[in-house]
Write a protein that holds these residues in place. Sequence first.
Motif, PDB file in Angstrom:
ATOM      1  N   PHE A 159      26.891  -8.569 -17.605  1.00  5.75           N
ATOM      2  CA  PHE A 159      25.433  -8.640 -17.530  1.00  5.75           C
ATOM      3  C   PHE A 159      24.989  -9.225 -16.192  1.00  5.75           C
ATOM      4  CE2 PHE A 159      26.246  -8.430 -22.055  1.00  5.75           C
ATOM      5  CZ  PHE A 159      25.257  -7.568 -22.496  1.00  5.75           C
ATOM      6  N   ASN A 160      24.040  -8.532 -15.576  1.00  5.72           N
ATOM      7  CA  ASN A 160      23.416  -8.985 -14.333  1.00  5.72           C
ATOM      8  C   ASN A 160      21.916  -8.745 -14.442  1.00  5.72           C
ATOM      9  OD1 ASN A 160      25.847  -9.571 -12.459  1.00  5.72           O
ATOM     10  ND2 ASN A 160      26.291  -7.530 -13.292  1.00  5.72           N
ATOM     11  N   ILE A 161      21.132  -9.527 -13.738  1.00  9.42           N
ATOM     12  CA  ILE A 161      19.688  -9.369 -13.828  1.00  9.42           C
ATOM     13  C   ILE A 161      19.263  -8.107 -13.091  1.00  9.42           C
ATOM     14  CG2 ILE A 161      19.064 -10.693 -11.754  1.00  9.42           C
ATOM     15  CD1 ILE A 161      16.890 -12.031 -13.687  1.00  9.42           C
ATOM     16  N   ASN A 162      18.353  -7.333 -13.721  1.00  3.22           N
ATOM     17  CA  ASN A 162      17.906  -6.078 -13.109  1.00  3.22           C
ATOM     18  C   ASN A 162      16.503  -6.234 -12.531  1.00  3.22           C
ATOM     19  OD1 ASN A 162      16.179  -6.012 -15.321  1.00  3.22           O
ATOM     20  ND2 ASN A 162      17.222  -4.325 -16.340  1.00  3.22           N
ATOM     21  N   ASN A 163      15.926  -5.119 -12.069  1.00  2.00           N
ATOM     22  CA  ASN A 163      14.633  -5.202 -11.390  1.00  2.00           C
ATOM     23  C   ASN A 163      13.461  -5.442 -12.338  1.00  2.00           C
ATOM     24  OD1 ASN A 163      14.544  -2.726 -12.639  1.00  2.00           O
ATOM     25  ND2 ASN A 163      14.357  -1.512 -10.765  1.00  2.00           N
ATOM     26  N   THR A 164      13.709  -5.451 -13.646  1.00  2.00           N
ATOM     27  CA  THR A 164      12.650  -5.787 -14.603  1.00  2.00           C
ATOM     28  C   THR A 164      12.753  -7.236 -15.071  1.00  2.00           C
ATOM     29  OG1 THR A 164      13.923  -5.090 -16.560  1.00  2.00           O
ATOM     30  CG2 THR A 164      12.618  -3.396 -15.421  1.00  2.00           C
ATOM     31  N   GLY A 165      13.758  -7.969 -14.550  1.00  2.00           N
ATOM     32  CA  GLY A 165      13.903  -9.372 -14.917  1.00  2.00           C
ATOM     33  C   GLY A 165      14.746  -9.617 -16.150  1.00  2.00           C
ATOM     34  N   HIS A 166      15.435  -8.573 -16.646  1.00  2.00           N
ATOM     35  CA  HIS A 166      16.295  -8.715 -17.821  1.00  2.00           C
ATOM     36  C   HIS A 166      17.768  -8.680 -17.409  1.00  2.00           C
ATOM     37  CE1 HIS A 166      12.590  -6.818 -19.670  1.00  2.00           C
ATOM     38  NE2 HIS A 166      12.696  -7.966 -20.303  1.00  2.00           N
ATOM     39  N   PHE A 167      18.601  -9.361 -18.185  1.00  2.00           N
ATOM     40  CA  PHE A 167      20.042  -9.281 -17.980  1.00  2.00           C
ATOM     41  C   PHE A 167      20.544  -7.999 -18.633  1.00  2.00           C
ATOM     42  CE2 PHE A 167      19.268 -13.810 -17.394  1.00  2.00           C
ATOM     43  CZ  PHE A 167      19.984 -14.046 -16.232  1.00  2.00           C
ATOM     44  N   HIS A 168      21.207  -7.155 -17.846  1.00  2.00           N
ATOM     45  CA  HIS A 168      21.488  -5.775 -18.242  1.00  2.00           C
ATOM     46  C   HIS A 168      22.925  -5.422 -17.875  1.00  2.00           C
ATOM     47  CE1 HIS A 168      21.397  -1.353 -17.456  1.00  2.00           C
ATOM     48  NE2 HIS A 168      20.616  -1.341 -18.522  1.00  2.00           N
ATOM     49  N   GLY A 169      23.574  -4.618 -18.724  1.00  2.00           N
ATOM     50  CA  GLY A 169      24.926  -4.148 -18.441  1.00  2.00           C
ATOM     51  C   GLY A 169      25.131  -2.758 -19.006  1.00  2.00           C
ATOM     52  N   THR A 170      26.026  -1.980 -18.390  1.00  2.00           N
ATOM     53  CA  THR A 170      26.253  -0.599 -18.807  1.00  2.00           C
ATOM     54  C   THR A 170      27.727  -0.362 -19.124  1.00  2.00           C
ATOM     55  OG1 THR A 170      26.552   0.127 -16.518  1.00  2.00           O
ATOM     56  CG2 THR A 170      24.327   0.260 -17.436  1.00  2.00           C
ATOM     57  N   MET A 171      27.981   0.711 -19.879  1.00  2.00           N
ATOM     58  CA  MET A 171      29.336   1.132 -20.224  1.00  2.00           C
ATOM     59  C   MET A 171      29.545   2.571 -19.784  1.00  2.00           C
ATOM     60  SD  MET A 171      29.711  -0.248 -24.155  1.00  2.00           S
ATOM     61  CE  MET A 171      28.204   0.585 -24.666  1.00  2.00           C
ATOM     62  N   ASN A 172      30.742   2.876 -19.295  1.00  2.00           N
ATOM     63  CA  ASN A 172      31.069   4.277 -19.057  1.00  2.00           C
ATOM     64  C   ASN A 172      31.581   4.911 -20.357  1.00  2.00           C
ATOM     65  OD1 ASN A 172      33.748   3.464 -19.361  1.00  2.00           O
ATOM     66  ND2 ASN A 172      34.243   3.650 -17.174  1.00  2.00           N
ATOM     67  N   HIS A 173      31.903   6.198 -20.300  1.00  2.00           N
ATOM     68  CA  HIS A 173      32.255   6.920 -21.522  1.00  2.00           C
ATOM     69  C   HIS A 173      33.498   6.339 -22.193  1.00  2.00           C
ATOM     70  CE1 HIS A 173      32.641  10.187 -24.369  1.00  2.00           C
ATOM     71  NE2 HIS A 173      33.882  10.389 -23.971  1.00  2.00           N
ATOM     72  N   GLU A 174      34.504   5.989 -21.401  1.00  2.00           N
ATOM     73  CA  GLU A 174      35.743   5.455 -21.975  1.00  2.00           C
ATOM     74  C   GLU A 174      35.520   4.084 -22.608  1.00  2.00           C
ATOM     75  OE1 GLU A 174      38.608   7.124 -22.340  1.00  2.00           O
ATOM     76  OE2 GLU A 174      37.417   8.792 -21.584  1.00  2.00           O
ATOM     77  N   ALA A 175      34.660   3.280 -22.008  1.00  2.00           N
ATOM     78  CA  ALA A 175      34.338   1.977 -22.591  1.00  2.00           C
ATOM     79  C   ALA A 175      33.597   2.155 -23.913  1.00  2.00           C
ATOM     80  CB  ALA A 175      33.502   1.158 -21.610  1.00  2.00           C
ATOM     81  N   GLN A 176      32.668   3.108 -23.952  1.00  2.00           N
ATOM     82  CA  GLN A 176      31.946   3.402 -25.194  1.00  2.00           C
ATOM     83  C   GLN A 176      32.921   3.844 -26.286  1.00  2.00           C
ATOM     84  OE1 GLN A 176      28.806   6.271 -24.505  1.00  2.00           O
ATOM     85  NE2 GLN A 176      28.433   5.457 -22.468  1.00  2.00           N
ATOM     86  N   LYS A 177      33.854   4.731 -25.897  1.00  2.00           N
ATOM     87  CA  LYS A 177      34.743   5.345 -26.873  1.00  2.00           C
ATOM     88  C   LYS A 177      35.749   4.358 -27.458  1.00  2.00           C
ATOM     89  CE  LYS A 177      38.027   9.213 -27.238  1.00  2.00           C
ATOM     90  NZ  LYS A 177      38.665  10.329 -26.486  1.00  2.00           N
ATOM     91  N   HIS A 178      36.270   3.451 -26.624  1.00  2.00           N
ATOM     92  CA  HIS A 178      37.384   2.608 -27.057  1.00  2.00           C
ATOM     93  C   HIS A 178      37.025   1.131 -27.269  1.00  2.00           C
ATOM     94  CE1 HIS A 178      40.289   5.843 -26.410  1.00  2.00           C
ATOM     95  NE2 HIS A 178      39.703   6.085 -25.244  1.00  2.00           N
ATOM     96  N   HIS A 179      35.944   0.646 -26.646  1.00  2.00           N
ATOM     97  CA  HIS A 179      35.736  -0.804 -26.636  1.00  2.00           C
ATOM     98  C   HIS A 179      34.319  -1.253 -27.017  1.00  2.00           C
ATOM     99  CE1 HIS A 179      39.681  -1.386 -24.925  1.00  2.00           C
ATOM    100  NE2 HIS A 179      39.396  -0.526 -23.960  1.00  2.00           N
ATOM    101  N   GLU A 180      33.467  -0.349 -27.446  1.00  2.00           N
ATOM    102  CA  GLU A 180      32.088  -0.736 -27.759  1.00  2.00           C
ATOM    103  C   GLU A 180      32.040  -1.858 -28.806  1.00  2.00           C
ATOM    104  OE1 GLU A 180      27.896   1.273 -29.323  1.00  2.00           O
ATOM    105  OE2 GLU A 180      29.583   2.541 -28.736  1.00  2.00           O
ATOM    106  N   GLU A 181      32.820  -1.729 -29.881  1.00  2.00           N
ATOM    107  CA  GLU A 181      32.828  -2.750 -30.932  1.00  2.00           C
ATOM    108  C   GLU A 181      33.426  -4.061 -30.422  1.00  2.00           C
ATOM    109  OE1 GLU A 181      33.894   0.344 -31.294  1.00  2.00           O
ATOM    110  OE2 GLU A 181      32.388   1.187 -32.649  1.00  2.00           O
ATOM    111  N   ASP A 182      34.427  -3.970 -29.515  1.00  2.00           N
ATOM    112  CA  ASP A 182      35.001  -5.186 -28.926  1.00  2.00           C
ATOM    113  C   ASP A 182      33.938  -5.959 -28.148  1.00  2.00           C
ATOM    114  OD1 ASP A 182      37.548  -4.441 -29.873  1.00  2.00           O
ATOM    115  OD2 ASP A 182      37.916  -3.238 -28.085  1.00  2.00           O
ATOM    116  N   PHE A 183      33.101  -5.232 -27.410  1.00  2.00           N
ATOM    117  CA  PHE A 183      32.035  -5.875 -26.652  1.00  2.00           C
ATOM    118  C   PHE A 183      31.066  -6.601 -27.590  1.00  2.00           C
ATOM    119  CE2 PHE A 183      32.508  -2.354 -23.239  1.00  2.00           C
ATOM    120  CZ  PHE A 183      33.553  -3.056 -22.651  1.00  2.00           C
ATOM    121  N   VAL A 184      30.700  -5.933 -28.685  1.00  2.00           N
ATOM    122  CA  VAL A 184      29.745  -6.532 -29.620  1.00  2.00           C
ATOM    123  C   VAL A 184      30.323  -7.813 -30.223  1.00  2.00           C
ATOM    124  CG1 VAL A 184      28.537  -6.230 -31.817  1.00  2.00           C
ATOM    125  CG2 VAL A 184      28.591  -4.362 -30.163  1.00  2.00           C
ATOM    126  N   VAL A 185      31.582  -7.774 -30.627  1.00  2.00           N
ATOM    127  CA  VAL A 185      32.209  -8.968 -31.215  1.00  2.00           C
ATOM    128  C   VAL A 185      32.236 -10.113 -30.206  1.00  2.00           C
ATOM    129  CG1 VAL A 185      34.381  -9.924 -32.077  1.00  2.00           C
ATOM    130  CG2 VAL A 185      33.592  -7.707 -32.900  1.00  2.00           C
TER     131      VAL A 185
END
Length: 238
Positions: A166-192
């Motif tokens: 997470f890094n602060i974006n131009n709207t003042g919110h802390f924001h982070g993104t995932m690529n397709h492989e991260a979504q497919k294999h690790h999305e639940e790991d990130f949430v935990v």
Amino acid sequence: MAPIAAAVIKQSRDQRLGIGLRNNVADDPNGPINISSIASDGLFSDSGLIVGMQILSINNISMCGMTSGQAIQILKDTEGQVMVVADNPIQTAVIAVTPAQSIAQGRKRGYIILKKTFKYNPSAGFQMSTKKSYSFHGPVTQDMVACINGKLQGLRLINSANRLQFNINNTGHFHGTMNHEAQKHHEEDFVVAILEAMEELGYYFRFQYDAEAFSTKMFIGGDSYTSKELFIFHKVQE
């Protein structure tokens, strides 16, 4: 009573919603915002919202630190879907704890929303045009984000997956993104990892809801589909 999410469609900016808001504490303009009235002929009349409920967010915008006037202006300026998340703190306190327990355990304060957004453009092809991201809304500090990012750094990922940070974006919110492989294999790991970090920071998972929207554009970008999943946390002050 758990928080509820009420969604209505406002056909025009000037359409009457029929909901009144006020700050709960008269001498604190930035105190909790409560529903003061709901008109029987308004859009929210059959939404499940009731007078006295505390407004947590409007269209994914946290109400923490806002005045009732600012909240009302957001409602007035919105055209299309209006999503209000509200809780009944009085009923929750009566059901959950006795007055003595409430004093011993501390009082609820500080709501934070973690928004997970999934967007894709069907006309451009599902795999090529998917976007999934997370963002925090509410009283989030840099130290809190450092704790969350530290938890995420401890995860073991496959080589092709990017690491959510997470890094602060131009709207003042802390924001982070995932690529397709991260979504497919690790999305639940990130949430935990995020849930564990929030608990260590004293914030406890309270409620989750989903919202979906479809946008049609004639030329730029084409049609798009957006799904939002919100995780709502609250903090107990000892």
